[in-house]
Design a protein around this motif. Structure first.
Motif, PDB file in Angstrom:
ATOM      1  N   GLN A  23       0.872  -1.180   0.000  1.00  0.00           N
ATOM      2  CA  GLN A  23       0.000   0.000   0.000  1.00  0.00           C
ATOM      3  C   GLN A  23       0.908   1.230   0.000  1.00  0.00           C
ATOM      4  OE1 GLN A  23      -3.302  -0.270  -0.253  1.00  0.00           O
ATOM      5  NE2 GLN A  23      -3.309  -2.486   0.002  1.00  0.00           N
ATOM      6  N   ILE A  24       0.666   2.133  -0.946  1.00  0.00           N
ATOM      7  CA  ILE A  24       1.547   3.283  -1.150  1.00  0.00           C
ATOM      8  C   ILE A  24       0.739   4.577  -1.155  1.00  0.00           C
ATOM      9  CG2 ILE A  24       3.076   4.393  -2.848  1.00  0.00           C
ATOM     10  CD1 ILE A  24       3.800   1.476  -3.703  1.00  0.00           C
ATOM     11  N   LYS A  25       1.322   5.597  -0.552  1.00  0.00           N
ATOM     12  CA  LYS A  25       0.724   6.940  -0.614  1.00  0.00           C
ATOM     13  C   LYS A  25       1.664   7.822  -1.427  1.00  0.00           C
ATOM     14  CE  LYS A  25      -1.150  10.613   2.351  1.00  0.00           C
ATOM     15  NZ  LYS A  25      -1.858  11.258   1.376  1.00  0.00           N
ATOM     16  N   LEU A  26       1.148   8.376  -2.506  1.00  0.00           N
ATOM     17  CA  LEU A  26       1.921   9.287  -3.345  1.00  0.00           C
ATOM     18  C   LEU A  26       1.920  10.677  -2.718  1.00  0.00           C
ATOM     19  CD1 LEU A  26       0.389   8.149  -6.746  1.00  0.00           C
ATOM     20  CD2 LEU A  26       2.644   7.543  -5.854  1.00  0.00           C
ATOM     21  N   ASN A  27       2.971  11.435  -2.975  1.00  0.00           N
ATOM     22  CA  ASN A  27       3.065  12.802  -2.478  1.00  0.00           C
ATOM     23  C   ASN A  27       2.638  13.756  -3.601  1.00  0.00           C
ATOM     24  OD1 ASN A  27       3.715  15.314  -1.527  1.00  0.00           O
ATOM     25  ND2 ASN A  27       5.900  14.919  -1.300  1.00  0.00           N
ATOM     26  N   PRO A  28       1.398  14.250  -3.580  1.00  0.00           N
ATOM     27  CA  PRO A  28       0.923  15.106  -4.662  1.00  0.00           C
ATOM     28  C   PRO A  28       1.624  16.466  -4.724  1.00  0.00           C
ATOM     29  CG  PRO A  28      -0.732  14.953  -2.940  1.00  0.00           C
ATOM     30  CD  PRO A  28       0.371  14.011  -2.567  1.00  0.00           C
ATOM     31  N   ASP A  29       2.381  16.829  -3.686  1.00  0.00           N
ATOM     32  CA  ASP A  29       3.095  18.100  -3.667  1.00  0.00           C
ATOM     33  C   ASP A  29       4.513  17.990  -4.212  1.00  0.00           C
ATOM     34  OD1 ASP A  29       0.902  19.430  -2.488  1.00  0.00           O
ATOM     35  OD2 ASP A  29       1.522  18.741  -0.500  1.00  0.00           O
ATOM     36  N   HIS A  30       4.902  16.809  -4.664  1.00  0.00           N
ATOM     37  CA  HIS A  30       6.270  16.617  -5.153  1.00  0.00           C
ATOM     38  C   HIS A  30       6.522  17.479  -6.387  1.00  0.00           C
ATOM     39  CE1 HIS A  30       9.924  14.676  -6.579  1.00  0.00           C
ATOM     40  NE2 HIS A  30      10.060  14.259  -5.330  1.00  0.00           N
ATOM     41  N   THR A  31       7.758  17.950  -6.523  1.00  0.00           N
ATOM     42  CA  THR A  31       8.106  18.856  -7.626  1.00  0.00           C
ATOM     43  C   THR A  31       7.996  18.223  -9.010  1.00  0.00           C
ATOM     44  OG1 THR A  31      10.440  18.310  -7.335  1.00  0.00           O
ATOM     45  CG2 THR A  31       9.629  20.287  -6.221  1.00  0.00           C
ATOM     46  N   VAL A  32       8.044  16.897  -9.114  1.00  0.00           N
ATOM     47  CA  VAL A  32       7.945  16.261 -10.433  1.00  0.00           C
ATOM     48  C   VAL A  32       6.632  16.626 -11.125  1.00  0.00           C
ATOM     49  CG1 VAL A  32       6.879  14.043  -9.802  1.00  0.00           C
ATOM     50  CG2 VAL A  32       8.465  14.134 -11.703  1.00  0.00           C
ATOM     51  N   TYR A  33       5.589  16.875 -10.346  1.00  0.00           N
ATOM     52  CA  TYR A  33       4.281  17.175 -10.923  1.00  0.00           C
ATOM     53  C   TYR A  33       4.181  18.599 -11.465  1.00  0.00           C
ATOM     54  CZ  TYR A  33       3.131  12.808  -8.662  1.00  0.00           C
ATOM     55  OH  TYR A  33       3.122  11.494  -8.266  1.00  0.00           O
ATOM     56  N   GLN A  34       5.132  19.460 -11.118  1.00  0.00           N
ATOM     57  CA  GLN A  34       5.130  20.814 -11.678  1.00  0.00           C
ATOM     58  C   GLN A  34       5.401  20.778 -13.177  1.00  0.00           C
ATOM     59  OE1 GLN A  34       7.908  23.050  -9.301  1.00  0.00           O
ATOM     60  NE2 GLN A  34       6.674  22.825  -7.450  1.00  0.00           N
ATOM     61  N   GLY A  35       6.129  19.776 -13.620  1.00  0.00           N
ATOM     62  CA  GLY A  35       6.414  19.647 -15.048  1.00  0.00           C
ATOM     63  C   GLY A  35       5.634  18.537 -15.715  1.00  0.00           C
ATOM     64  N   HIS A  36       4.943  17.724 -14.927  1.00  0.00           N
ATOM     65  CA  HIS A  36       4.240  16.544 -15.473  1.00  0.00           C
ATOM     66  C   HIS A  36       2.859  16.420 -14.857  1.00  0.00           C
ATOM     67  CE1 HIS A  36       3.856  12.304 -16.829  1.00  0.00           C
ATOM     68  NE2 HIS A  36       4.802  12.640 -17.672  1.00  0.00           N
ATOM     69  N   PHE A  37       1.939  17.164 -15.039  1.00  0.00           N
ATOM     70  CA  PHE A  37       1.806  18.342 -15.859  1.00  0.00           C
ATOM     71  C   PHE A  37       1.204  19.442 -15.016  1.00  0.00           C
ATOM     72  CE2 PHE A  37       1.635  14.707 -18.699  1.00  0.00           C
ATOM     73  CZ  PHE A  37       2.558  15.045 -19.664  1.00  0.00           C
ATOM     74  N   PRO A  38       1.602  20.692 -15.196  1.00  0.00           N
ATOM     75  CA  PRO A  38       1.086  21.770 -14.352  1.00  0.00           C
ATOM     76  C   PRO A  38      -0.443  21.798 -14.346  1.00  0.00           C
ATOM     77  CG  PRO A  38       2.851  22.580 -15.762  1.00  0.00           C
ATOM     78  CD  PRO A  38       2.532  21.181 -16.215  1.00  0.00           C
ATOM     79  N   GLU A  39      -1.015  21.881 -13.158  1.00  0.00           N
ATOM     80  CA  GLU A  39      -2.459  21.931 -12.922  1.00  0.00           C
ATOM     81  C   GLU A  39      -3.202  20.639 -13.273  1.00  0.00           C
ATOM     82  OE1 GLU A  39      -4.369  25.566 -14.158  1.00  0.00           O
ATOM     83  OE2 GLU A  39      -2.463  26.647 -13.985  1.00  0.00           O
ATOM     84  N   HIS A  40      -2.549  19.670 -13.888  1.00  0.00           N
ATOM     85  CA  HIS A  40      -3.142  18.359 -14.201  1.00  0.00           C
ATOM     86  C   HIS A  40      -2.078  17.290 -13.975  1.00  0.00           C
ATOM     87  CE1 HIS A  40      -6.592  20.383 -15.902  1.00  0.00           C
ATOM     88  NE2 HIS A  40      -5.780  21.137 -16.607  1.00  0.00           N
TER      89      HIS A  40
END
Length: 155
Positions: A23-40
């Motif tokens: 069971q894993i919890k992802l970190n939605p605040d991680h910086t990777v999501y700023q580029g993959h993809f902003p706001e989505h």
């Protein structure tokens, strides 16, 4: 660990000597999501592969490398804001050559859903009497990745 603080392992359970559920919890605040993809934000596929490899490494207590991916299907995108909790089922066996045959299936954690059920009873007078009962049921998790790969110990 993959991209410092990208995920947290909540639990790791073996159902037998070859099958594990993580069971894993992802970190939605991680910086990777700023580029993959902003706001989505979407969890990159390569990050899912690395995450799976690291889960096997934790179980086996050894560094591994993926030497072959015989099949990998990304069945749906994971938005870490909408679905921060995922489950990975790992099944592996060691071959005579010392390689590890891995099958992995990732699912979005099933949700508990409340639904109303109307129960109808007929009284002695022949009059229908309705009662509304709340019932909880678990919705099966949606599969987002299926992987078959071969790993070997890192040299």
């Amino acid at each position: 660990m993959l991209l410092d603080n990208f995920y947290t392992i909540l639990s790791s359970e073996a159902s037998d000597s070859t099958t594990w559920t993580i069971q894993i919890k992802l970190n939605p605040d991680h910086t990777v999501y700023q580029g993959h993809f902003p706001e989505h934000p979407v969890v990159p596929g390569v990050c899912l592969l690395q995450l799976i490899k690291e889960c096997v490494e934790n179980i086996r207590q050894q560094k591994l490398q993926i030497v072959q991916v015989s099949s990998c299907k990304f069945l749906s995108a994971i938005n870490p804001i909408e679905t921060p909790c995922i489950a990975i089922v790992l099944t592996f066996k060691e071959t005579e050559e010392g390689k590890l045959q891995l099958q992995a299936e990732g699912t979005i954690k099933g949700n508990t859903v409340n639904k109303d059920i109307v129960k109808e009873d007929i009284t002695e007078e022949g009059i229908a009497k309705e009662d509304t009962i709340k019932e909880e049921s678990t919705v099966k998790g949606e599969c987002f990745i299926k992987l078959k790969a071969t790993l070997t110990p890192e040299t």
